[in-house]
Design an enzyme around this catalytic site. Structure first.
Site, PDB file in Angstrom:
ATOM      1  N   SER A  13     -55.249  78.838 -29.417  1.00 46.82           N
ATOM      2  CA  SER A  13     -56.562  78.509 -29.808  1.00 46.82           C
ATOM      3  C   SER A  13     -57.606  79.728 -29.991  1.00 46.82           C
ATOM      4  CB  SER A  13     -57.156  77.497 -29.421  1.00 46.82           C
ATOM      5  OG  SER A  13     -57.310  77.453 -28.037  1.00 46.82           O
ATOM      6  N   SER A  14     -58.786  79.167 -30.348  1.00 43.10           N
ATOM      7  CA  SER A  14     -59.919  80.201 -30.664  1.00 43.10           C
ATOM      8  C   SER A  14     -59.450  81.479 -31.255  1.00 43.10           C
ATOM      9  CB  SER A  14     -60.342  80.688 -28.953  1.00 43.10           C
ATOM     10  OG  SER A  14     -60.440  79.593 -28.174  1.00 43.10           O
ATOM     11  N   LEU A  15     -58.839  81.394 -32.347  1.00 41.40           N
ATOM     12  CA  LEU A  15     -58.616  82.730 -33.005  1.00 41.40           C
ATOM     13  C   LEU A  15     -59.625  83.095 -34.131  1.00 41.40           C
ATOM     14  CD1 LEU A  15     -54.902  82.405 -33.792  1.00 41.40           C
ATOM     15  CD2 LEU A  15     -55.965  84.271 -32.203  1.00 41.40           C
ATOM     16  N   GLY A  16     -60.501  82.128 -34.117  1.00 40.21           N
ATOM     17  CA  GLY A  16     -61.658  82.183 -35.212  1.00 40.21           C
ATOM     18  C   GLY A  16     -61.186  81.596 -36.422  1.00 40.21           C
ATOM     19  N   ASP A 146     -49.108  71.607 -31.783  1.00 38.12           N
ATOM     20  CA  ASP A 146     -49.582  70.404 -30.762  1.00 38.12           C
ATOM     21  C   ASP A 146     -49.201  69.074 -31.311  1.00 38.12           C
ATOM     22  OD1 ASP A 146     -50.862  72.394 -29.596  1.00 38.12           O
ATOM     23  OD2 ASP A 146     -52.911  71.993 -30.660  1.00 38.12           O
ATOM     24  N   LYS A 186     -46.974  92.539 -30.447  1.00 40.55           N
ATOM     25  CA  LYS A 186     -45.812  91.586 -30.271  1.00 40.55           C
ATOM     26  C   LYS A 186     -46.007  90.848 -31.546  1.00 40.55           C
ATOM     27  CE  LYS A 186     -43.525  93.344 -27.234  1.00 40.55           C
ATOM     28  NZ  LYS A 186     -42.055  94.115 -27.585  1.00 40.55           N
ATOM     29  N   THR A 187     -44.750  90.619 -32.476  1.00 39.92           N
ATOM     30  CA  THR A 187     -44.951  89.608 -33.639  1.00 39.92           C
ATOM     31  C   THR A 187     -44.060  88.449 -33.442  1.00 39.92           C
ATOM     32  OG1 THR A 187     -42.815  90.670 -34.532  1.00 39.92           O
ATOM     33  CG2 THR A 187     -44.913  91.690 -35.063  1.00 39.92           C
ATOM     34  N   CYS A 380     -86.875  70.826 -29.532  1.00 36.24           N
ATOM     35  CA  CYS A 380     -86.519  69.806 -29.362  1.00 36.24           C
ATOM     36  C   CYS A 380     -86.754  69.166 -27.817  1.00 36.24           C
ATOM     37  CB  CYS A 380     -84.855  69.294 -29.559  1.00 36.24           C
ATOM     38  SG  CYS A 380     -84.634  67.603 -29.813  1.00 36.24           S
ATOM     39  N   ARG A 470     -83.109  61.406 -29.138  1.00 35.29           N
ATOM     40  CA  ARG A 470     -83.311  59.984 -28.646  1.00 35.29           C
ATOM     41  C   ARG A 470     -84.906  59.392 -28.178  1.00 35.29           C
ATOM     42  NH1 ARG A 470     -78.667  57.443 -28.298  1.00 35.29           N
ATOM     43  NH2 ARG A 470     -77.363  59.199 -27.666  1.00 35.29           N
ATOM     44  N   HIS A 516     -84.334  70.988 -34.989  1.00 34.46           N
ATOM     45  CA  HIS A 516     -83.633  71.911 -34.767  1.00 34.46           C
ATOM     46  C   HIS A 516     -83.346  72.953 -36.035  1.00 34.46           C
ATOM     47  CE1 HIS A 516     -81.733  70.521 -31.149  1.00 34.46           C
ATOM     48  NE2 HIS A 516     -81.787  69.320 -31.588  1.00 34.46           N
ATOM     49  N   GLU A 518     -82.634  75.959 -36.020  1.00 40.54           N
ATOM     50  CA  GLU A 518     -81.544  77.037 -35.925  1.00 40.54           C
ATOM     51  C   GLU A 518     -80.535  76.471 -36.781  1.00 40.54           C
ATOM     52  OE1 GLU A 518     -82.455  74.677 -33.818  1.00 40.54           O
ATOM     53  OE2 GLU A 518     -80.878  74.087 -32.692  1.00 40.54           O
TER      54      GLU A 518
HETATM   55  N1  GLN Z   1     -82.558  64.586 -24.782  1.00 37.95           N
HETATM   56  C1  GLN Z   1     -83.749  64.828 -25.759  1.00 37.95           C
HETATM   57  C2  GLN Z   1     -83.775  63.608 -26.818  1.00 37.95           C
HETATM   58  O1  GLN Z   1     -82.713  62.817 -26.907  1.00 37.95           O
HETATM   59  C3  GLN Z   1     -83.478  66.009 -26.475  1.00 37.95           C
HETATM   60  C4  GLN Z   1     -82.781  66.100 -27.539  1.00 37.95           C
HETATM   61  C5  GLN Z   1     -82.347  67.425 -28.127  1.00 37.95           C
HETATM   62  O2  GLN Z   1     -82.931  68.510 -27.534  1.00 37.95           O
HETATM   63  N2  GLN Z   1     -81.633  67.442 -28.932  1.00 37.95           N
HETATM   64  O3  GLN Z   1     -84.715  63.197 -27.463  1.00 37.95           O
END
Ligand code: GLN
Length: 544
Positions: A13-16, A146, A186-187, A380, A470, A516, A518
């Protein structure tokens, strides 16, 4: 006509595989095709939402509120196509669906079996993407051989037969280990893995061979011969220093060309890879460097903050600097002074997090960032802890806590029991709700205050970002936090009840967001908050 490309993995696993699928998606896009990527995960969890990021890496959240595998993040970052709930499924989800149909009596008295009922459900998941793209790329999680993968392999075998060879292609990602004593790659493991796949009735047409060094002509010929594959379709996939080089290196090795050839498509597209060339050049020739401390909890598994790390790198690309990460286990600040750890960084980030462990350390790091005027970005949980820091140290609420923590205290951050959803309705949760899939998940709009730093960074006052939480900051503390704490709530949910963005006006760069950002950043379209944060860190680097 939609064509299907199935990507399996062998040997280890972890081959990308996820990255390989994403990069192939980007190459097909560069040839002018519409792509859609999806993933089948063989584990029994219904979704990865309840799995520890320490075991499985980050949970990637889609706009439509699904908690999915982090590979969907790669897909989105490489293709820009927003992932959807129906782009990821698991054995657990498939069984849940089959069993609830069985309870409803939908199978009309039949005996429910793996073949055909489970395999049909898997085929339906794949087939429902028909028409949504020119190419559907479907990655099968796990490793061939697997027990868990078997129903998936059987399902894609059947699917391939049903749509016909001209519309289905199987790519197998394998690994050639280097044995120092023999001085060669190795193949044999690859041969065995292909044999395993063939015994499931699948003959891969293309092999992507991961290796840490050049694969010689001899080895390629040997693999081609033993695995019954055209030599040109045994494609080296060597390690590279940046993941954003992968589309370019795969193209140079002929991957997209071989895919076209396998489908019999005469495509003379003049594909334009200048976007990727530009990105790689900026990564390889930065004009400076900034150090960012990530004060978190899962810091010893880089995958647990996958999108975050990438978004920071994107911010670096936009500013033409290299971003170095300093991962710090938050708990150490409970017994150690943060100064020696944080004095020399140019930005401090507290990412999303769950549970009490490490919270006090995060609060200490935030206090340090505030007092020393080091750029701070709270995501968050990082926003919630910034609020607790201000409440305790500036507003005089010494026992300020989140109700996520055990023990007594004033709940400045509390459990969300009700929130508005798209179209005007309300979503409600009780204290005893299940943990899986019950957070406030997915895209929600926020309104930014005119003239705020957040509005300036976004260049807009109405935004939509992905959420996964939450708990929420109790809006009733707004006045106190703003007046005594200097924390301006510059972004709110449209009903004005939920703080979404906080910022300080007495600090060069101090922003917390309840969502989030990101998750939506891409190398070719970096998220404005990360661009601005890295810019502030760059300015900080000139001061220290
Ligand atoms: N634990 C926090 C919440 O549920 C923050 C969650 C998070 O950072 N994604 O609100």
């Amino acid at each position: 006509m939609t064509r299907y490309i199935f990507i399996t993995g062998g040997v280890v696993s972890s081959l990308g595989k996820g990255l390989a699928s994403a990069a192939l998606g980007a190459l097909l896009q560069a040839r002018g095709y519409r792509v859609r990527l999806c993933k089948l995960d063989p584990y029994l969890n219904v979704d990865p939402g309840t799995m520890s990021p320490f075991q499985h890496g980050e949970v990637f959240v889609t706009d439509d509120g699904a908690e999915t595998d982090l590979d969907l993040g790669h897909y989105e970052r490489f293709t820009g196509v927003p992932a959807r709930r129906h782009d990821n499924t698991t054995t657990g989800q498939i069984y849940t669906d089959v069993l609830s149909k069985e309870r409803r009596g939908s199978y009309l008295g039949a005996t429910i079996q793996v073949i055909p009922h489970i395999t049909n459900e898997i085929k339906d998941f794949i087939g429902e993407k028909e028409g949504s793209a020119d190419f559907v790329l479907c990655e099968i999680g796990g490793t061939v051989g697997d027990i868990e993968s078997l129903p998936f392999l059987e399902a894609i075998r059947q699917f391939g037969n049903e749509v016909g060879a001209e519309r289905a292609l199987f790519i197998h990602v394998t690994w050639l280990p280097y044995i120092p004593a023999a001085g060669e790659l190795k193949t044999k493991p690859t041969q065995h893995s292909v044999k395993e796949l063939m015994s499931a009735g699948i003959r891969p047409q293309i092999l992507l061979c991961r290796a840490d060094r050049d694969i010689g002509e001899d080895e390629r010929r040997k693999i081609a011969l033993f695995c019954n594959i055209d030599e040109k379709k045994v494609i080296p996939a060597l390690d590279v220093s940046s993941i954003y080089e992968v589309p370019l290196t795969y193209h140079a090795e002929g991957l997209d060309h071989q895919v076209m050839e396998s489908f019999g498509i005469r495509d003379i597209a003049n594909l334009d890879l200048s976007i990727w060339e530009g990105i790689v050049q900026r990564i390889k020739e930065p004009e400076g460097e900034v150090r960012i401390a990530i004060v978190g909890k899962y810091t010893n598994l880089a995958d647990s903050y996958k999108s975050l790390n990438e978004a920071l790198i994107h911010g670096g690309i936009a500013n033409n600097v290299k971003v170095s990460f300093v991962f710090i286990e938050a708990e150490i600040f409970e017994s150690e002074d943060p100064a020696p750890h944080l004095e020399n960084v140019h930005g401090i980030l507290v990412p999303g997090g769950f549970g009490e462990r490490g919270a006090e350390g995060k609060i200490k790091a935030i206090q340090f960032a505030r007092e020393r005027k080091i750029p701070y970005f709270g995501i968050c949980f990082g926003l919630q802890m910034a609020v607790l820091e201000a409440a305790r140290n500036l507003c005089g609420i010494k026992n300020a806590v989140s109700s996520e923590f055990e023990g007594e205290g004033e709940h400045i951050v509390g459990l969300m029991t009700e929130w508005e959803i798209e179209g005007g309705g309300k979503e409600q949760r009780g204290e005893d709700a299940d943990l899986g899939g019950t957070m406030r998940l997915g895209a929600y709009p926020s309104v930014l205050a005119e003239g705020s730093k957040a509005a300036e960074i976004y260049g807009a006052t109405e935004i939509s970002e992905r959420h996964r939480h939450r708990y929420e900051v109790n809006i009733n503390y707004r006045d106190q936090l703003e007046k005594d704490g200097g924390l301006v709530m510059s972004g709110l949910s449209p009903d004005g009840r939920l703080p979404e963005v906080i910022e300080r006006t007495d600090h060069p760069w101090f922003i917390g967001v309840q969502y989030h950002p990101e998750l939506k950043s891409k190398p070719f379209d970096p998220h404005p908050l990360f661009v601005s944060f890295i810019k502030a860190a760059l300015e900080q680097s000139r001061l220290v």
